[in-house]
Design a protein around this motif. Structure first.
Motif, PDB file in Angstrom:
ATOM      1  N   THR A 154       0.838  -1.197   0.000  1.00 47.40           N
ATOM      2  CA  THR A 154       0.000   0.000   0.000  1.00 47.40           C
ATOM      3  C   THR A 154       0.876   1.251   0.000  1.00 47.40           C
ATOM      4  N   ALA A 155       2.134   1.079  -0.363  1.00 44.67           N
ATOM      5  CA  ALA A 155       3.048   2.211  -0.509  1.00 44.67           C
ATOM      6  C   ALA A 155       4.073   1.817  -1.549  1.00 44.67           C
ATOM      7  N   VAL A 156       4.814   2.805  -2.092  1.00 48.25           N
ATOM      8  CA  VAL A 156       5.899   2.487  -3.022  1.00 48.25           C
ATOM      9  C   VAL A 156       7.202   3.037  -2.454  1.00 48.25           C
ATOM     10  N   PRO A 157       8.322   2.270  -2.602  1.00 45.97           N
ATOM     11  CA  PRO A 157       9.612   2.738  -2.078  1.00 45.97           C
ATOM     12  C   PRO A 157       9.955   4.094  -2.681  1.00 45.97           C
ATOM     13  N   TYR A 158      10.611   4.948  -1.913  1.00 46.52           N
ATOM     14  CA  TYR A 158      10.913   6.270  -2.445  1.00 46.52           C
ATOM     15  C   TYR A 158      12.262   6.772  -1.989  1.00 46.52           C
ATOM     16  N   PHE A 159      12.916   7.552  -2.863  1.00 48.36           N
ATOM     17  CA  PHE A 159      14.293   7.963  -2.582  1.00 48.36           C
ATOM     18  C   PHE A 159      14.506   9.466  -2.680  1.00 48.36           C
ATOM     19  N   SER A 160      13.572  10.189  -3.316  1.00 47.92           N
ATOM     20  CA  SER A 160      13.732  11.643  -3.373  1.00 47.92           C
ATOM     21  C   SER A 160      12.593  12.289  -2.584  1.00 47.92           C
ATOM     22  N   LEU A 161      12.476  13.622  -2.677  1.00 45.57           N
ATOM     23  CA  LEU A 161      11.621  14.325  -1.718  1.00 45.57           C
ATOM     24  C   LEU A 161      10.238  14.712  -2.239  1.00 45.57           C
ATOM     25  N   LEU A 162      10.075  14.729  -3.569  1.00 42.39           N
ATOM     26  CA  LEU A 162       8.765  15.129  -4.110  1.00 42.39           C
ATOM     27  C   LEU A 162       8.120  13.937  -4.810  1.00 42.39           C
ATOM     28  N   SER A 163       6.932  13.579  -4.373  1.00 42.01           N
ATOM     29  CA  SER A 163       6.278  12.388  -4.910  1.00 42.01           C
ATOM     30  C   SER A 163       5.653  12.696  -6.274  1.00 42.01           C
ATOM     31  N   PRO A 164       5.326  11.654  -7.047  1.00 43.05           N
ATOM     32  CA  PRO A 164       4.819  11.855  -8.411  1.00 43.05           C
ATOM     33  C   PRO A 164       3.554  12.716  -8.484  1.00 43.05           C
ATOM     34  N   THR A 165       2.800  12.828  -7.401  1.00 41.67           N
ATOM     35  CA  THR A 165       1.602  13.665  -7.471  1.00 41.67           C
ATOM     36  C   THR A 165       1.842  15.045  -6.872  1.00 41.67           C
ATOM     37  N   GLN A 166       3.101  15.370  -6.624  1.00 42.67           N
ATOM     38  CA  GLN A 166       3.409  16.736  -6.189  1.00 42.67           C
ATOM     39  C   GLN A 166       3.871  17.550  -7.398  1.00 42.67           C
ATOM     40  N   ILE A 167       3.632  18.847  -7.314  1.00 41.72           N
ATOM     41  CA  ILE A 167       4.073  19.745  -8.371  1.00 41.72           C
ATOM     42  C   ILE A 167       5.612  19.738  -8.375  1.00 41.72           C
ATOM     43  N   CYS A 168       6.208  19.792  -9.568  1.00 41.87           N
ATOM     44  CA  CYS A 168       7.671  19.803  -9.718  1.00 41.87           C
ATOM     45  C   CYS A 168       8.329  18.454  -9.430  1.00 41.87           C
ATOM     46  N   TRP A 185       1.318  17.731   0.980  1.00 42.05           N
ATOM     47  CA  TRP A 185       0.974  19.044   0.429  1.00 42.05           C
ATOM     48  C   TRP A 185       1.393  19.030  -1.014  1.00 42.05           C
ATOM     49  N   SER A 186       0.533  19.446  -1.911  1.00 45.65           N
ATOM     50  CA  SER A 186       0.826  19.276  -3.331  1.00 45.65           C
ATOM     51  C   SER A 186       1.961  20.177  -3.799  1.00 45.65           C
ATOM     52  N   ASP A 187       2.145  21.329  -3.139  1.00 45.06           N
ATOM     53  CA  ASP A 187       3.167  22.255  -3.618  1.00 45.06           C
ATOM     54  C   ASP A 187       4.514  21.962  -2.960  1.00 45.06           C
ATOM     55  N   PRO A 188       5.601  21.994  -3.767  1.00 40.96           N
ATOM     56  CA  PRO A 188       6.926  21.705  -3.204  1.00 40.96           C
ATOM     57  C   PRO A 188       7.374  22.738  -2.174  1.00 40.96           C
ATOM     58  N   ASP A 189       6.654  23.831  -2.072  1.00 43.33           N
ATOM     59  CA  ASP A 189       6.985  24.842  -1.073  1.00 43.33           C
ATOM     60  C   ASP A 189       6.961  24.254   0.342  1.00 43.33           C
ATOM     61  N   ILE A 190       6.366  23.054   0.493  1.00 44.64           N
ATOM     62  CA  ILE A 190       6.376  22.375   1.786  1.00 44.64           C
ATOM     63  C   ILE A 190       7.828  22.190   2.266  1.00 44.64           C
ATOM     64  N   LEU A 191       8.761  22.064   1.332  1.00 38.86           N
ATOM     65  CA  LEU A 191      10.175  21.893   1.705  1.00 38.86           C
ATOM     66  C   LEU A 191      10.706  23.118   2.443  1.00 38.86           C
ATOM     67  N   PHE A 192      10.144  24.283   2.115  1.00 40.60           N
ATOM     68  CA  PHE A 192      10.532  25.516   2.816  1.00 40.60           C
ATOM     69  C   PHE A 192      10.265  25.359   4.310  1.00 40.60           C
ATOM     70  N   TYR A 193       9.112  24.759   4.649  1.00 41.93           N
ATOM     71  CA  TYR A 193       8.692  24.662   6.047  1.00 41.93           C
ATOM     72  C   TYR A 193       9.478  23.608   6.831  1.00 41.93           C
TER      73      TYR A 193
END
Lengths: 315, 509
Positions: free
Chosen positions: B298-312, B416-424
């Protein structure tokens, strides 16, 4: 004699006040010692820190604890239970809109448990030591040991999903009551049956019963007029002691069956740390407990005059 | 009691069942008014309608209520169709949109969303311009969600905010008939509804007449109602039920990838974790496939910070870090050995200068997914000789602890869909245990880049910096499941937040 009864009632009622105050204080302290911050819960990741402080001020959570308690108490006395942090609705409105559902569920369960529990206890006591007694009491022990939550889910799966006979959850008319009531009533049925049985056995061995037998009174009269009447006093009192206990028990049942009552509101409010709502509901349950205890005392005093004469100073 | 007995609901009745769509969700909403809530669900999607939305590709912005929009420098201009109305019949004009945004800034706990907006200019009845301090790239994340939807301010002012919270009015496909607290909300079709969304066929009022959203907290109860056919759609399908529902021929499962990731936060200020190589070893020692397997896929392995359904989202970047940090315990052990960590006393735990390598991992009890993988992470790290102690707390308590640098490792997640979440998380003003002046600058810059390709480029540079330094360890992206009965035809599930579009939905059979 009438006078002494009124005195007794007034005394019991007055004793209730400090009890309720103590309940409110304990409740307040417990609620506020839970780690975590309700404001931070409402505010997600992307809320400005200055806004968090502002919200804290708005909700009065920046004041010292004893001041918060004092304010809360003063408002309570004015009938103001505060406003839900989460839904912004009045706590009194939230509770009042849910309470009828919970009362319907618990009262029905309690009535059912008496309707089944009392005859079961009588039958068991009259056939003491027989196979029937053994079977009934084993069943009772079995019911008492079943966890509510599990039982509710099993009943729901069986009658709701697989057999499709009853609604699975929600409130859609009297048939929705059946599964939650059974789930909630099984334990009290068992407790009442045991109590009735042991009280009956005790009374049946009393001298006056033996006298009644010796006098040649008909069996029906001995059992129903003499034995049952006397053994029912603690059973009737238990009704009032059980009522708040059942309301507490309905928290789980209401959540399982999506019942729109107060128990479910309590469960959810605890999860989201909605202090005002949790405090309001627990306080209501606390007050109900104190009041039903008082009523229980009074009823037993009316049923058994010895209590109010003898127990006057002794407590 | 009489009031209770009188409350008979139609959703179990026979006659109307065919035309009433019933959706079950786990949690009861806080309020129907999108400007008075901290989280949203299908109820708000039914009542409200934003000006624009993200298309199914999660990249292009397409009109919903608006006919079109324009970006020029720091300004966003929206053009409204003529003659559109709220479900109450009140007209939607530029002035109303302006007042709605002003109300949001007064009422919502997310009022800061519009901080970048300096002025709202009503050009004419059907044209409105948001004048911003800087090009507001991150504002799309608000404007395209239901939070950006206009509310019927006239009705709100007339009945007051409290009453409006119980029965809010918007321009979405449905309108509230009644909210029975603790139970459900009944809606009926909004005959004034119009949309310009390209991905729906029916641009007018929905085909179904009535909608009921039920609040059923217990997972098993909710799923049972679906299996019994008393509920058509379940949002929030528990992972334990997935296998069972997949086998049920009457039920169709939809899933969307969460716009955000689950990850391990590392205290980069505390020894021995302040060494970037130690952090790399930890990342290499985590077998993400095993974690995902434990979650029953029910999840997929991930290695970077923005998921496929996030902008950018950047697929190349994800592929690159998948190679860099793929499971390699031997390499992890070698790194630690080269740093002087050895198991000298033979207890299975590495030590250096007489100190064993012991760290604590904060585990959120209220996040079932993270709670489930925590013991696995513990076991995986113990294989390379790191002793991990698990400490369970509530998620928000862990958030406080990490903000105060009072932790070694902590399991966290963001959505959060916007990558600006990384700012926070990573900007130095947020005071995380890791920061970088260049990343600060890039995060500030990325907020203002309106061009998607350019913005993606900058966020890729930001991610590279963070991931090369192993400031956090990404674990996986979770899937959210929605289950619907086969008789529900024409359901559209948006990949970004799993929002349901009921425009084309019909009930057959």
């Amino acid at each position: 004699m009438y006078n002494s009864l009124i005195k007794y009632i007034v005394k019991k009622a007055l004793l209730g006040i400090p009890t309720i105050l103590l309940v409110s204080l304990l409740l307040f302290l417990i609620m506020h010692s839970i780690p975590g911050d309700p404001i931070k819960l409402i505010a997600g990741e992307r809320v400005d820190p200055s806004r968090v402080e502002e919200l804290r001020r708005i909700w009065g959570l920046d004041k010292p604890l004893y001041i918060q308690y004092f304010y809360w108490l003063v408002r309570l006395l004015q009938g103001d239970f505060g406003v839900s942090i989460v839904t912004k609705q009045k706590v009194s409105y939230l509770i009042l809109s849910r309470l009828p559902y919970t009362i319907e569920l618990t009262l029905t369960s309690l009535l059912i448990s008496y309707l089944i529990g009392v005859p079961t206890g009588i039958i068991a006591s009259l056939s003491r030591g027989s196979k029937l007694d053994f079977a009934l009491m084993s069943m009772v022990a079995f019911f008492m040991s079943l966890p509510n939550y599990w039982l509710g889910l099993m009943l729901m799966l069986l009658f709701g999903l697989y057999l499709g006979l009853l609604p699975i959850s929600g409130y859609s008319g009297p048939e929705s009551l059946i599964l939650p009531v059974i789930t909630l009533a099984l334990r009290p049925i068992a407790m009442i049956a045991r109590l009735v049985r042991s009280e009956m056995l005790e009374v049946l061995s009393e001298d006056y019963i033996r006298t009644a037998w010796a006098k040649g009174l008909p069996e029906r009269l001995i059992i129903f007029r003499h034995a049952l009447r006397n053994s029912l006093i603690p059973v009737v009192v238990m009704f009032f002691l059980d009522l708040p206990w059942l309301i507490g028990g309905s928290v789980v049942i209401e959540t399982v069956f999506a019942w729109p009552g107060m128990g479910r509101l309590l469960y959810r409010s605890i999860i989201v740390q909605d202090y005002p709502v949790v405090q309001g509901i627990i306080l209501i349950i606390g007050v109900l407990t104190v009041i039903s205890n008082i009523i229980g005392d009074i009823v037993s005093a009316i049923l058994d005059p010895r209590i109010r004469i003898g127990g006057g100073e002794g407590e | 009691m009489i009031a209770v007995a009188a409350t008979y609901y139609f959703f179990f009745g026979k006659g109307e069942k065919e035309q009433t769509l019933i959706i079950a969700v786990p949690e009861e909403i806080e309020s129907t008014d999108i400007q008075q809530v901290s989280w949203e669900n299908i109820v708000h999607d039914a009542i409200f309608q934003p000006l624009v939305r993200f298309d199914m590709d999660c990249k292009t912005i397409v009109p919903d209520l608006a006919v079109r929009y324009e970006v020029s420098g720091k300004n966003l201009t929206f053009y409204l169709p003529e003659g559109v109305k709220f479900s109450s019949g009140n007209p939607i004009t530029a002035d109303i949109i302006k007042r709605s945004i002003e109300r949001y800034r007064r009422l919502s706990i997310y009022a800061e969303d519009y901080a970048v907006v300096e002025d709202i200019v009503v050009v004419n009845d059907y044209t409105i311009t948001l004048v911003c301090k800087e090009p507001p790239a991150y504002l799309w994340a608000v404007l395209t969600t239901i939070y950006g939807a206009p509310v019927d301010v006239k009705t709100a002012e007339k009945i007051g905010d409290e009453a409006f919270g119980l029965k809010a009015v918007g321009s979405g496909p449905f309108k509230v008939v009644k909210w029975v607290q603790g139970s459900h909300i009944e809606f009926e079709r909004n005959d004034n509804y119009k949309t310009n969304l390209p991905f729906v066929k029916n641009h007018g009022p929905p085909k179904i007449k009535k909608l009921v959203v039920r609040f059923i907290p217990e997972d098993l109860t909710r799923i049972s109602e679906l299996e019994a056919g008393k509920v058509h759609i379940v949002i929030g399908v528990p992972t334990e039920a997935i296998k069972r529902l997949e086998k049920n021929p009457d039920i169709k499962l939809y899933y969307t990838l969460t716009p955000g990731i689950d990850y391990i936060m590392i205290n980069c200020k505390r020894a021995p974790l302040n060494d970037v190589n130690v952090r790399k070893a930890i990342s290499l020692a985590i077998n993400r496939s095993e974690l995902v397997k434990a979650l029953e896929d029910t999840a997929v392995p991930y290695f970077s910070l923005l998921s496929p359904t996030q902008i950018c989202y950047n697929e190349t970047l994800e592929k690159y870090y998948e190679k860099v940090y793929s499971y390699n315990p031997q390499k992890a052990s070698k790194i630690l050995e080269s740093l002087g960590w050895k198991d000298t006393d033979g207890d299975g735990i590495l030590d250096k200068d007489g100190k064993p390598f012991t760290v604590t991992l904060l585990v959120p009890v209220d996040r079932p997914v993270l709670r489930k993988v925590a013991p696995l992470i513990q076991a995986q790290l113990s294989k390379i000789g790191i002793k991990v102690e698990l400490q369970e707390f509530e998620y928000r308590y862990i958030r406080d602890k990490t903000r105060n640098w009072d932790f070694d490792l902590a399991l966290r997640a963001y959505v959060w869909s916007d990558p600006d979440i990384l700012f926070y998380i990573f900007h130095s003003v947020e005071n995380y245990t890791w920061s970088d002046p260049e990343v600060d600058e890039l995060l500030e810059e990325a907020r203002t880049i309106m061009d998607m390709t350019e913005r993606t480029e900058v966020y890729s540079r930001i991610q590279t910096k963070i991931l090369d330094d192993c400031a956090v360890v990404p674990l996986f992206v979770t899937k959210s499941y929605i289950a619907a009965r086969k008789e529900v035809k024409g359901l559209i599930v948006h990949p970004m937040y799993g929002e349901l579009f009921l425009n084309d939905v019909e009930l057959s059979g």
